[in-house]
Design a protein around this motif. Structure first.
Motif, short mmCIF file in Angstrom:
data_model
loop_
_atom_site.label_atom_id
_atom_site.label_comp_id
_atom_site.label_asym_id
_atom_site.label_seq_id
_atom_site.Cartn_x
_atom_site.Cartn_y
_atom_site.Cartn_z
N SER A 190 -10.43 -4.67 -4.65
CA SER A 190 -8.92 -4.28 -4.92
C SER A 190 -8.41 -4.87 -5.98
O SER A 190 -8.79 -5.96 -6.62
CB SER A 190 -8.37 -4.51 -3.58
N TYR A 195 -8.89 -9.10 -1.40
CA TYR A 195 -9.04 -7.82 -0.60
C TYR A 195 -9.97 -6.88 -1.06
O TYR A 195 -10.42 -6.96 -2.53
CB TYR A 195 -7.49 -6.98 -0.52
N GLU A 196 -10.53 -6.01 -0.36
CA GLU A 196 -11.49 -4.66 -0.93
C GLU A 196 -11.06 -3.76 -0.31
O GLU A 196 -10.47 -3.61 0.97
CB GLU A 196 -12.81 -5.44 -0.74
N TYR A 197 -11.42 -2.58 -0.84
CA TYR A 197 -11.36 -1.12 -0.48
C TYR A 197 -12.78 -0.77 0.47
O TYR A 197 -13.99 -1.26 -0.05
CB TYR A 197 -11.07 -0.13 -1.52
N ILE A 217 -7.89 -0.96 2.96
CA ILE A 217 -7.86 -2.19 2.39
C ILE A 217 -7.76 -3.11 3.32
O ILE A 217 -7.12 -3.08 4.44
CB ILE A 217 -6.72 -2.18 1.31
N ALA A 237 -2.18 -0.30 -3.95
CA ALA A 237 -2.47 -1.23 -2.76
C ALA A 237 -1.05 -1.65 -2.17
O ALA A 237 -0.24 -1.95 -3.13
CB ALA A 237 -3.37 -2.11 -3.31
#
Length: 250
Positions: A190, A195-197, A217, A237
């Motif tokens: 992200s 953070y990551e998707y 997310i 985001a």
């Protein structure tokens, strides 16, 4: 007579055991007060319907791939590199034909060996995987192409009536890819550090393509904070809420 005298004693012992919790038959017990259910609150109920749809995230259309034959309809018999060459050259996908990363990838595809190996050298095609994602009983082909912009271009191909068709294409700063049943789950970095998707792609029988049916997310301590450019458009985001202990260590 002795038997009749023992019976009341046995019942007395049983009553003591039950009172002490032994021999609990496991019946229903109250869990305490239940919160009152609240229905959803509709905000701006008089809001007018939009006249023009917003830009679709991950809108995918099936693309026919020309120049690649599928012997007996079996994608296992097709060289994945041949598929990528034929598709990538004619279909930039999420890239623009003038993008440096796209043009360099096309050039690097010329360096792939005949066996389709992408483990060595400049060949950007990774190991191919097979899974029936469309539910027609035949394996579909899943390929990944490393691009010079540090993204991974993922494409999925299906076969129908000897015709090879691309049913999914996306490019992102991918952290990992998983297969779960007939779903393809992609983890990507992200723009928010830490953070990551997580995006789930699933076959849609009406669109005849794989669509992103779920996108979220989530917090991840393993994500690198450096920025990556995603070629696949996605919603912006959300900014995380400030923490009272921001700036302090744990």
């Amino acid at each position: 007579m002795q038997r009749s005298r023992l019976a009341p004693a046995a019942f007395a012992v049983l009553a003591v055991l039950l009172a002490g919790g032994c021999g609990d038959p496991g019946g229903l017990r109250g869990a305490g007060p239940t919160p009152t259910a609240e229905g959803p609150t509709h905000l701006w109920p008089d809001l007018a319907s939009p006249s023009v749809p917003a830009e679709d995230y991950g809108a995918i259309e099936a693309v026919k791939v020309k120049g690649v034959k599928v012997p007996k309809g079996d994608l296992h018999k097709v060289d994945p590199v041949d598929v990528v060459r034929a598709d990538f050259t004619e279909n930039p996908g999420t890239y623009e034909p003038t993008d440096r990363a796209y043009k360099e990838t096309v050039e690097r595809l010329k360096d792939c060996a005949e066996d389709g190996s992408g483990e060595q050298g400049r060949c950007p095609v990774l190991k191919a995987y097979y899974r029936d994602l469309t539910g027609d009983g035949k394996d579909d082909l899943i390929v990944g192409v490393s691009t010079p912009d540090d993204n991974l271009d993922i494409r999925v191909y299906a076969e129908e009536n000897r015709q090879l068709t691309q049913i999914m294409e996306m490019s992102d700063a991918v952290l990992g890819v998983e297969l779960a049943g007939r779903d393809l789950i992609i983890r990507a970095i992200s723009s928010l550090a830490g953070y990551e998707y997580h995006t789930v792609w699933s076959w849609d029988s009406h669109q005849k393509a794989m669509l992103p049916t779920s996108d979220e997310i989530v917090r991840s301590s393993k994500v690198s904070p450096k920025a990556h450019r995603s070629k696949t458009p996605r919603p912006a985001a959300p900014s995380p809420s400030p923490s009272p202990s921001a700036g302090g260590g744990q």
